[in-house]
Design an enzyme around this catalytic site. Structure first.
Site, mmCIF file in Angstrom:
data_model
loop_
_atom_site.group_PDB
_atom_site.id
_atom_site.type_symbol
_atom_site.label_atom_id
_atom_site.label_comp_id
_atom_site.label_asym_id
_atom_site.label_seq_id
_atom_site.Cartn_x
_atom_site.Cartn_y
_atom_site.Cartn_z
ATOM 1 N N TYR A 1 -9.901 -5.313 -0.099
ATOM 2 C CA TYR A 1 -9.199 -6.530 0.322
ATOM 3 C C TYR A 1 -9.272 -6.761 1.837
ATOM 4 O O TYR A 1 -9.982 -7.653 2.292
ATOM 5 C CB TYR A 1 -7.721 -6.460 -0.101
ATOM 6 N N TYR B 1 -15.638 -8.280 -7.370
ATOM 7 C CA TYR B 1 -14.372 -7.685 -6.942
ATOM 8 C C TYR B 1 -14.514 -6.162 -6.929
ATOM 9 O O TYR B 1 -15.003 -5.570 -7.903
ATOM 10 C CB TYR B 1 -13.258 -8.104 -7.912
ATOM 11 N N LYS C 1 2.396 -6.409 -2.021
ATOM 12 C CA LYS C 1 3.094 -6.609 -3.298
ATOM 13 C C LYS C 1 4.589 -6.314 -3.205
ATOM 14 O O LYS C 1 5.367 -6.823 -4.005
ATOM 15 C CB LYS C 1 2.443 -5.760 -4.405
HETATM 16 C C1 PLP Z 1 -3.176 -7.742 -4.066
HETATM 17 C C2 PLP Z 1 -3.751 -7.610 -2.709
HETATM 18 C C3 PLP Z 1 -4.223 -8.728 -2.012
HETATM 19 C C4 PLP Z 1 -4.311 -10.094 -2.597
HETATM 20 O O1 PLP Z 1 -3.074 -10.702 -2.779
HETATM 21 P P1 PLP Z 1 -2.926 -11.776 -3.965
HETATM 22 O O2 PLP Z 1 -1.552 -12.230 -3.850
HETATM 23 O O3 PLP Z 1 -3.226 -11.006 -5.222
HETATM 24 O O4 PLP Z 1 -3.940 -12.829 -3.750
HETATM 25 C C5 PLP Z 1 -4.695 -8.552 -0.732
HETATM 26 N N1 PLP Z 1 -4.713 -7.338 -0.172
HETATM 27 C C6 PLP Z 1 -4.283 -6.229 -0.814
HETATM 28 C C7 PLP Z 1 -4.384 -4.937 -0.122
HETATM 29 C C8 PLP Z 1 -3.780 -6.329 -2.103
HETATM 30 O O5 PLP Z 1 -3.378 -5.216 -2.733
#
Ligand code: PLP
Length: 344
Positions: free
Chosen positions: A301, A275, A61
């Site tokens: 993730y 999720y 992010k």
């Molecule tokens: C937010 C996030 C993602 C996914 O990215 P998006 O742009 O929301 O699809 C992947 N990995 C981590 C660790 C994240 O925090």
């Protein structure tokens, strides 16, 4: 890997013209995962370390926030409002960036994941949100996040503040520019090292990462497949969102023609029931990567994304002479709140 004539310089010029702050440690490293590659007997795997973007324990992010918060500053905002789950990495990186820029930060946190206990409620990302001085507003899981942010913004405006709103995951066309910039950076690293890669594989949820990367590689290096691994357990909606955002990014940068929707490759089957809920394949991927490489993934993730990459390798999606890049998007602060899910 022949770039479309002139497009690479074009992308860099057009991206360079967008307002941007410097928040991340860039370029992030690109490293081989030799022992994992050998154990899997498949392609050579390189990891792109976007877990090492530096700000407030890092993650994907921060790249988006370089563009989003430049826009916030240009608008004269004094407060950032964003939203996510209790263990949102996006929220934590936003709180860190707001602290660094001297802006107030207000967070709409929704209980979207049916997972609880004191570790989940108090440690990891939410612990850090508080440490960065953000103000937390906790809501039920079925709360409309946009409406909740807007009503919060309205009450802040009435008290004389100027809020800037960032959607879930920082995923709009401005945030996604961070991943067009990441595509430029990665394509440059690969070019310099003489690496020809078949694919870049990463976790996909709110879509901005995949949208930016896919648009970026479509312009720079169309032979590279960008494969998002769905972690939302909702592949049709996620893929539609990635296509929409990539199209917006394409036109925002004024690239020629229009974005080709068929470039969006989203791999279903690794999210599990929902999720944020652990899976056996995620746990195996997190443990294997830790024990073979000393590299930490996360349960929500990157662990599911690595499970997806391992699954694709086992299904024969890549040749043993191929090279693939695993984009590590971060998330490691969530290892602590999910302690129980990872115990042997
Ligand atoms: C937010 C996030 C993602 C996914 O990215 P998006 O742009 O929301 O699809 C992947 N990995 C981590 C660790 C994240 O925090």
């Amino acid at each position: 890997m022949r770039p479309v004539a002139g497009l690479d310089e074009d992308v860099q010029d057009r991206l360079g013209a967008q307002p941007r702050l410097r928040l991340a440690h860039l370029p992030t490293p690109l490293e081989p995962l030799e022992r994992l590659s050998a154990e899997l007997g498949g392609p050579r795997i390189l990891v792109k370390r976007d877990d090492c973007t530096g700000l407030g324990l890092g993650g994907n992010k921060t790249r988006k926030l370089e563009f989003l918060l430049a826009e916030a500053e240009a608008q004269g905002a004094d407060t950032v409002i964003t939203t996510g789950g209790i263990q949102s990495n996006h929220v934590r990186q936003t709180a860190a960036a707001a602290a660094k820029l001297g802006m107030a930060c207000e967070l709409v946190l929704t209980r979207v994941v049916p997972w609880g206990g004191p570790d989940y409620e108090l440690s990891g990302n939410i612990q850090l949100d508080r440490l960065f001085g953000a103000k937390l507003h906790l809501h039920d899981g079925d709360t409309d996040r946009i409406a909740a942010m807007e009503s919060l913004a309205e009450s802040l405006r009435r008290s004389g503040r100027s809020p800037y709103l960032i959607p879930t995951g920082g995923s709009n066309a401005v945030g996604a520019l961070g991943y067009v910039a990441a595509a430029v950076e990665l394509a440059g690293q690969l070019g310099k090292a003489g690496e020809k890669v078949a694919a870049v594989v990463h976790a996909c949820s709110s879509g901005g990462t995949q949208a930016g990367l896919t648009a970026g590689f479509a312009a720079l290096n169309p032979d590279v497949r960008v494969v998002g691994i769905d972690v939302d357990a909702n592949p049709p909606a996620v893929a539609a969102e990635v296509r929409r955002l990539a199209g917006e990014v394409w036109s925002q940068l004024g690239l020629p023609g229009s974005f080709q929707d068929e470039k969006v490759l989203l791999q279903p089957g690794y999210a599990g029931a929902a999720y944020g809920l652990p899976t056996e394949e995620m746990r195996d991927a997190v443990l294997r990567t830790a024990r073979l490489e000393g590299l930490l993934l996360d349960p929500v993730y990157s662990g599911k994304a690595m499970a997806g990459l391992i699954g694709m390798i086992e299904a024969g999606d890549f040749g043993s002479d191929d090279t693939v890049v695993f984009l590590h998007t971060g998330g490691t602060p969530a290892l602590f709140p999910y302690r129980e899910a990872l115990e042997a």
